[in-house]
Design a protein around this motif. Sequence first.
Motif, short mmCIF file in Angstrom:
data_model
loop_
_atom_site.label_atom_id
_atom_site.label_comp_id
_atom_site.label_asym_id
_atom_site.label_seq_id
_atom_site.Cartn_x
_atom_site.Cartn_y
_atom_site.Cartn_z
N ASP A 11 0.80 -1.51 0.14
CA ASP A 11 -0.37 -0.40 -0.03
C ASP A 11 0.82 1.21 0.30
OD1 ASP A 11 -1.90 -1.98 -0.15
OD2 ASP A 11 -1.54 -1.61 2.93
N PHE A 12 2.09 1.30 -0.56
CA PHE A 12 2.88 2.28 -0.80
C PHE A 12 2.31 3.57 -0.63
CE2 PHE A 12 6.39 5.08 -2.18
CZ PHE A 12 6.92 5.56 -1.20
N GLY A 13 1.86 4.56 -0.30
CA GLY A 13 2.09 5.91 -0.41
C GLY A 13 0.63 6.05 -0.29
N ALA A 14 -0.23 4.85 0.28
CA ALA A 14 -1.53 5.44 0.67
C ALA A 14 -1.46 5.30 2.70
CB ALA A 14 -2.44 4.07 0.80
N GLY A 15 -0.38 4.87 2.65
CA GLY A 15 -0.62 4.16 4.31
C GLY A 15 -0.05 5.63 5.44
N VAL A 48 11.18 -4.42 -1.50
CA VAL A 48 9.37 -4.34 -2.81
C VAL A 48 8.83 -3.16 -2.81
CG1 VAL A 48 8.55 -5.74 -4.13
CG2 VAL A 48 10.75 -6.29 -3.69
N LEU A 49 8.47 -2.48 -3.45
CA LEU A 49 7.25 -2.11 -2.80
C LEU A 49 6.25 -1.93 -4.00
CD1 LEU A 49 8.94 1.99 -3.28
CD2 LEU A 49 8.28 0.57 -1.81
N LYS A 50 5.39 -1.68 -3.16
CA LYS A 50 3.59 -2.37 -3.59
C LYS A 50 2.75 -1.02 -3.68
CE LYS A 50 1.63 -6.03 -4.12
NZ LYS A 50 1.06 -7.04 -3.30
N VAL A 51 3.01 -0.39 -4.93
CA VAL A 51 2.26 0.85 -5.15
C VAL A 51 0.48 0.65 -4.65
CG1 VAL A 51 2.32 1.00 -7.24
CG2 VAL A 51 1.59 2.58 -5.86
#
Length: 362
Positions: free
Chosen positions: A256-260, A274-277
């Motif tokens: 949830d990268f960007g939303a947390g 690893v990033l999960k957008v």
Amino acid sequence: TYDALGLDPWLEHVVAADRVRLMAAIRDHLSGATPRLAIDYRLQTARGAIQWIRCTGQCERDEFDNPIRLAGTHRDVSIDHEKNDSAHRAGASKGKPSRTVELICDALENGGVVPFFQPIVRLKDRKLQGLEALVRLHDKDRGIIAPREFLATAERSDLIVSLGDRVLELALRGLASARSAGKLEDDAFVSVNISSRQLLEGDLPSRIAAALQRESLPPSCLQLELTETVLISNLAFAKKTLNALRRAGIRIALDDFGAGYSSLNYLQELPIDVLKVDRRFVRQVDRNKARIAILQTIASLAEALNIPLIAEGVETETEAKTLRELGVTYAQGYLFAKPAPLSVQIALLNEADDAPSRVVQL
Ligand code: C2E
Ligand code: CA
Ligand code: CA
């Protein structure tokens, strides 16, 4: 030690099924493996009724570091579970676990935890990289139940730890059997969500190592997704655990990268591979200028850090195309496949060799 803490007489009243869990939690806490004790358990009252109790607290030590007292609070948990639980709204009597707690416990006890799996693919050629395990509960009356119904309750209690362990175990077992049946390539991984509460359980790395060993799987076939639904309360401890996991060869993805709560801070403080957008930046990215700008920034951030980027929730071909143009390498979403039981997903993947973007309808 339990005796020294004056726990023995009280433990007798703990429902047998929970006693082992409770004692293990106390033992871990006393050994310093878990900074805080937090566990839900059932107590048999003198009248024979069963009461759900939450124990949270810390063990106090004397000057020679011997545990002297368990400074915990033990209280009825049914009150603060699931505010919108209808059983609770209807005025469920004190001491009765909420319906959601019961649902989770039943599933844990009766084989009702059934993870679904969703492919993570390389955008360029849609080649399968791995599968994310997404927890579902099976209820004999209601069928498959999605996490939005029970995850918040599980997160608020220690049930998330048992649930998370079970998902991990089932995900690894599924992967191992698919690999040995030659249905998945050896480099395919499973990606398992872990909540911050699991990270604060000190023995997570050894439990995971044991789970891998049981299935004779290498650590490289496991990715853990750190979900940000709950703010990590003890970042230093989480970091220690994540570092141990990573040293053992397990990859850590920031979900949830960007939303947390504090994505950038986590990225800076924690060992992330690893990033999960998050889906909210991916949805209709082809039509929204702000989203394009955000994704472009995240893609160049990932590139600068040399971290692979996975876009979540890709639903359309135009979204997939835009993502590729923005430099996103991997993706996951209904466009490629909806989450499904492993056997179904694998059958579809093998069939999909000539129909790569088939969508499973559930
Ligand atoms: P998540 O980790 O962000 O997982 C992705 C969610 O988006 C999943 O919902 C998945 O079914 C859904 N999804 C995937 N592709 C698409 C798409 O193209 N469009 C749309 N609209 N949705 C898509 P799900 O399975 O309901 O899970 C919800 C959340 O529950 C997960 O979000 C994760 O945070 C949490 N979760 C699931 N399984 C576990 C678990 O085993 N442990 C923990 N701690 N959390 C879990
Ligand atoms: Ca996830
Ligand atoms: Ca996510």
